[in-house]
Motif scaffolding. Structure first.
Motif, PDB file in Angstrom:
ATOM      1  N   ASN A  39      -6.921  27.676 -31.946  1.00 43.38           N
ATOM      2  CA  ASN A  39      -6.865  28.603 -30.806  1.00 43.38           C
ATOM      3  C   ASN A  39      -6.002  28.043 -29.682  1.00 43.38           C
ATOM      4  O   ASN A  39      -5.207  28.768 -29.068  1.00 43.38           O
ATOM      5  N   GLN A  40      -6.158  26.769 -29.423  1.00 44.91           N
ATOM      6  CA  GLN A  40      -5.366  26.108 -28.378  1.00 44.91           C
ATOM      7  C   GLN A  40      -3.868  26.166 -28.725  1.00 44.91           C
ATOM      8  O   GLN A  40      -3.030  26.466 -27.873  1.00 44.91           O
ATOM      9  N   LEU A  41      -3.542  25.906 -29.979  1.00 45.20           N
ATOM     10  CA  LEU A  41      -2.144  25.925 -30.405  1.00 45.20           C
ATOM     11  C   LEU A  41      -1.562  27.344 -30.373  1.00 45.20           C
ATOM     12  O   LEU A  41      -0.402  27.539 -30.026  1.00 45.20           O
ATOM     13  N   LYS A  42      -2.385  28.336 -30.724  1.00 45.07           N
ATOM     14  CA  LYS A  42      -1.929  29.728 -30.642  1.00 45.07           C
ATOM     15  C   LYS A  42      -1.617  30.098 -29.199  1.00 45.07           C
ATOM     16  O   LYS A  42      -0.611  30.758 -28.917  1.00 45.07           O
ATOM     17  N   GLU A  43      -2.493  29.685 -28.295  1.00 41.03           N
ATOM     18  CA  GLU A  43      -2.275  29.956 -26.873  1.00 41.03           C
ATOM     19  C   GLU A  43      -1.001  29.270 -26.375  1.00 41.03           C
ATOM     20  O   GLU A  43      -0.203  29.860 -25.649  1.00 41.03           O
ATOM     21  N   GLN A  44      -0.803  28.018 -26.808  1.00 42.91           N
ATOM     22  CA  GLN A  44       0.401  27.285 -26.403  1.00 42.91           C
ATOM     23  C   GLN A  44       1.653  27.950 -26.966  1.00 42.91           C
ATOM     24  O   GLN A  44       2.677  28.047 -26.283  1.00 42.91           O
ATOM     25  N   LEU A  45       1.582  28.435 -28.200  1.00 45.11           N
ATOM     26  CA  LEU A  45       2.712  29.130 -28.801  1.00 45.11           C
ATOM     27  C   LEU A  45       3.050  30.393 -28.004  1.00 45.11           C
ATOM     28  O   LEU A  45       4.220  30.686 -27.753  1.00 45.11           O
ATOM     29  N   SER A  46       2.020  31.109 -27.605  1.00 44.74           N
ATOM     30  CA  SER A  46       2.228  32.318 -26.811  1.00 44.74           C
ATOM     31  C   SER A  46       2.913  31.978 -25.484  1.00 44.74           C
ATOM     32  O   SER A  46       3.872  32.644 -25.078  1.00 44.74           O
ATOM     33  N   LYS A  47       2.442  30.927 -24.828  1.00 44.08           N
ATOM     34  CA  LYS A  47       3.054  30.497 -23.563  1.00 44.08           C
ATOM     35  C   LYS A  47       4.497  30.069 -23.788  1.00 44.08           C
ATOM     36  O   LYS A  47       5.381  30.401 -22.992  1.00 44.08           O
ATOM     37  N   ASN A  48       4.739  29.334 -24.868  1.00 44.18           N
ATOM     38  CA  ASN A  48       6.099  28.873 -25.159  1.00 44.18           C
ATOM     39  C   ASN A  48       7.033  30.045 -25.440  1.00 44.18           C
ATOM     40  O   ASN A  48       8.199  30.028 -25.047  1.00 44.18           O
ATOM     41  N   THR A  49       6.512  31.054 -26.130  1.00 44.58           N
ATOM     42  CA  THR A  49       7.324  32.240 -26.431  1.00 44.58           C
ATOM     43  C   THR A  49       7.711  32.952 -25.144  1.00 44.58           C
ATOM     44  O   THR A  49       8.856  33.364 -24.969  1.00 44.58           O
ATOM     45  N   LYS A  50       6.749  33.094 -24.237  1.00 47.91           N
ATOM     46  CA  LYS A  50       7.030  33.735 -22.940  1.00 47.91           C
ATOM     47  C   LYS A  50       8.041  32.905 -22.141  1.00 47.91           C
ATOM     48  O   LYS A  50       8.967  33.455 -21.548  1.00 47.91           O
ATOM     49  N   ALA A  51       7.846  31.590 -22.143  1.00 50.26           N
ATOM     50  CA  ALA A  51       8.764  30.715 -21.413  1.00 50.26           C
ATOM     51  C   ALA A  51      10.171  30.792 -22.011  1.00 50.26           C
ATOM     52  O   ALA A  51      11.165  30.810 -21.276  1.00 50.26           O
ATOM     53  N   ASP A  52      10.256  30.865 -23.327  1.00 57.51           N
ATOM     54  CA  ASP A  52      11.549  30.975 -24.005  1.00 57.51           C
ATOM     55  C   ASP A  52      12.258  32.269 -23.604  1.00 57.51           C
ATOM     56  O   ASP A  52      13.457  32.268 -23.325  1.00 57.51           O
ATOM     57  N   ALA A  53      11.499  33.353 -23.555  1.00 56.87           N
ATOM     58  CA  ALA A  53      12.084  34.636 -23.144  1.00 56.87           C
ATOM     59  C   ALA A  53      12.565  34.560 -21.696  1.00 56.87           C
ATOM     60  O   ALA A  53      13.638  35.075 -21.363  1.00 56.87           O
ATOM     61  N   MET A  54      11.804  33.905 -20.840  1.00 58.60           N
ATOM     62  CA  MET A  54      12.209  33.764 -19.438  1.00 58.60           C
ATOM     63  C   MET A  54      13.482  32.929 -19.326  1.00 58.60           C
ATOM     64  O   MET A  54      14.375  33.247 -18.536  1.00 58.60           O
ATOM     65  N   VAL A  55      13.564  31.866 -20.116  1.00 52.60           N
ATOM     66  CA  VAL A  55      14.758  31.018 -20.087  1.00 52.60           C
ATOM     67  C   VAL A  55      15.981  31.817 -20.526  1.00 52.60           C
ATOM     68  O   VAL A  55      17.054  31.731 -19.911  1.00 52.60           O
ATOM     69  N   LYS A  56      15.814  32.630 -21.569  1.00 53.85           N
ATOM     70  CA  LYS A  56      16.932  33.457 -22.037  1.00 53.85           C
ATOM     71  C   LYS A  56      17.350  34.458 -20.958  1.00 53.85           C
ATOM     72  O   LYS A  56      18.546  34.658 -20.722  1.00 53.85           O
ATOM     73  N   ASP A  57      16.361  35.081 -20.306  1.00 49.43           N
ATOM     74  CA  ASP A  57      16.664  36.029 -19.227  1.00 49.43           C
ATOM     75  C   ASP A  57      17.406  35.330 -18.088  1.00 49.43           C
ATOM     76  O   ASP A  57      18.370  35.867 -17.536  1.00 49.43           O
ATOM     77  N   LEU A  58      16.939  34.129 -17.738  1.00 50.82           N
ATOM     78  CA  LEU A  58      17.594  33.377 -16.671  1.00 50.82           C
ATOM     79  C   LEU A  58      19.012  32.981 -17.063  1.00 50.82           C
ATOM     80  O   LEU A  58      19.925  32.986 -16.227  1.00 50.82           O
ATOM     81  N   TYR A  59      19.210  32.642 -18.325  1.00 49.41           N
ATOM     82  CA  TYR A  59      20.539  32.284 -18.809  1.00 49.41           C
ATOM     83  C   TYR A  59      21.492  33.465 -18.659  1.00 49.41           C
ATOM     84  O   TYR A  59      22.616  33.313 -18.177  1.00 49.41           O
ATOM     85  N   VAL A  60      21.022  34.646 -19.054  1.00 45.75           N
ATOM     86  CA  VAL A  60      21.847  35.855 -18.938  1.00 45.75           C
ATOM     87  C   VAL A  60      22.120  36.162 -17.469  1.00 45.75           C
ATOM     88  O   VAL A  60      23.260  36.445 -17.081  1.00 45.75           O
ATOM     89  N   GLU A  61      21.081  36.078 -16.647  1.00 47.84           N
ATOM     90  CA  GLU A  61      21.250  36.353 -15.213  1.00 47.84           C
ATOM     91  C   GLU A  61      22.222  35.356 -14.586  1.00 47.84           C
ATOM     92  O   GLU A  61      23.071  35.724 -13.768  1.00 47.84           O
ATOM     93  N   ASN A  62      22.120  34.097 -14.978  1.00 42.03           N
ATOM     94  CA  ASN A  62      23.015  33.069 -14.458  1.00 42.03           C
ATOM     95  C   ASN A  62      24.465  33.374 -14.838  1.00 42.03           C
ATOM     96  O   ASN A  62      25.371  33.238 -14.016  1.00 42.03           O
ATOM     97  N   ALA A  63      24.674  33.800 -16.080  1.00 38.91           N
ATOM     98  CA  ALA A  63      26.029  34.147 -16.528  1.00 38.91           C
ATOM     99  C   ALA A  63      26.577  35.319 -15.710  1.00 38.91           C
ATOM    100  O   ALA A  63      27.745  35.312 -15.306  1.00 38.91           O
ATOM    101  N   GLN A  64      25.725  36.303 -15.436  1.00 48.59           N
ATOM    102  CA  GLN A  64      26.150  37.450 -14.633  1.00 48.59           C
ATOM    103  C   GLN A  64      26.486  37.024 -13.203  1.00 48.59           C
ATOM    104  O   GLN A  64      27.473  37.482 -12.618  1.00 48.59           O
ATOM    105  N   LEU A  65      25.655  36.143 -12.643  1.00 55.41           N
ATOM    106  CA  LEU A  65      25.908  35.663 -11.280  1.00 55.41           C
ATOM    107  C   LEU A  65      27.195  34.844 -11.206  1.00 55.41           C
ATOM    108  O   LEU A  65      27.950  34.956 -10.229  1.00 55.41           O
ATOM    109  N   LEU A  66      27.444  34.037 -12.235  1.00 56.74           N
ATOM    110  CA  LEU A  66      28.683  33.257 -12.257  1.00 56.74           C
ATOM    111  C   LEU A  66      29.902  34.172 -12.317  1.00 56.74           C
ATOM    112  O   LEU A  66      30.909  33.931 -11.638  1.00 56.74           O
ATOM    113  N   LYS A  67      29.809  35.228 -13.103  1.00 53.57           N
ATOM    114  CA  LYS A  67      30.912  36.190 -13.201  1.00 53.57           C
ATOM    115  C   LYS A  67      31.114  36.892 -11.861  1.00 53.57           C
ATOM    116  O   LYS A  67      32.252  37.048 -11.401  1.00 53.57           O
ATOM    117  N   ALA A  68      30.012  37.296 -11.222  1.00 59.69           N
ATOM    118  CA  ALA A  68      30.103  37.949  -9.914  1.00 59.69           C
ATOM    119  C   ALA A  68      30.702  36.994  -8.884  1.00 59.69           C
ATOM    120  O   ALA A  68      31.524  37.407  -8.045  1.00 59.69           O
TER     121      ALA A  68
END
Length: 99
Positions: free
Chosen positions: A31-60
């Motif tokens: 259960n603990q590992l499942k919860e950690q996986l869920s958190k890691n998945t959310k964090a990974d999605a946030m990192v990807k979103d930030l990467y895209v946003e950063n690329a857009q800001l650099l272009k702007a």
């Protein structure tokens, strides 16, 4: 023989109890590992979103810097034209004030 059988039953019960405890601990860990996986998945999605946003800001930023350079060049050319026009006006006005 009866005593041996009773001892074996007690050992068996002890082993079963320990097994249940280990099973519970393993389930908690799962259960603990499942919860950690869920958190890691959310964090990974946030990192990807930030990467895209950063690329857009650099272009702007790049576009903005280019516009600023263009505006500075135009401003410089306008200042040169103003200076030239002032010189022309001064030259035109100078003879008319002279006797």
């Amino acid at each position: 023989h009866e005593q041996l059988l009773q001892m074996m039953e007690e050992r068996m019960m002890d082993v079963e109890q320990k097994l249940r405890l280990v099973k519970r601990l393993l389930q908690d860990k799962v259960n603990q590992l499942k919860e950690q996986l869920s958190k890691n998945t959310k964090a990974d999605a946030m990192v990807k979103d930030l990467y895209v946003e950063n690329a857009q800001l650099l272009k702007a930023l790049e576009v903005t810097e280019q516009r600023q350079k263009t505006a500075e060049r135009k401003n410089y050319l306008l200042e040169e034209k103003i200076a030239n026009l002032n010189r022309i006006v001064k030259n035109l006005a100078s003879p008319s004030f002279s006797p």
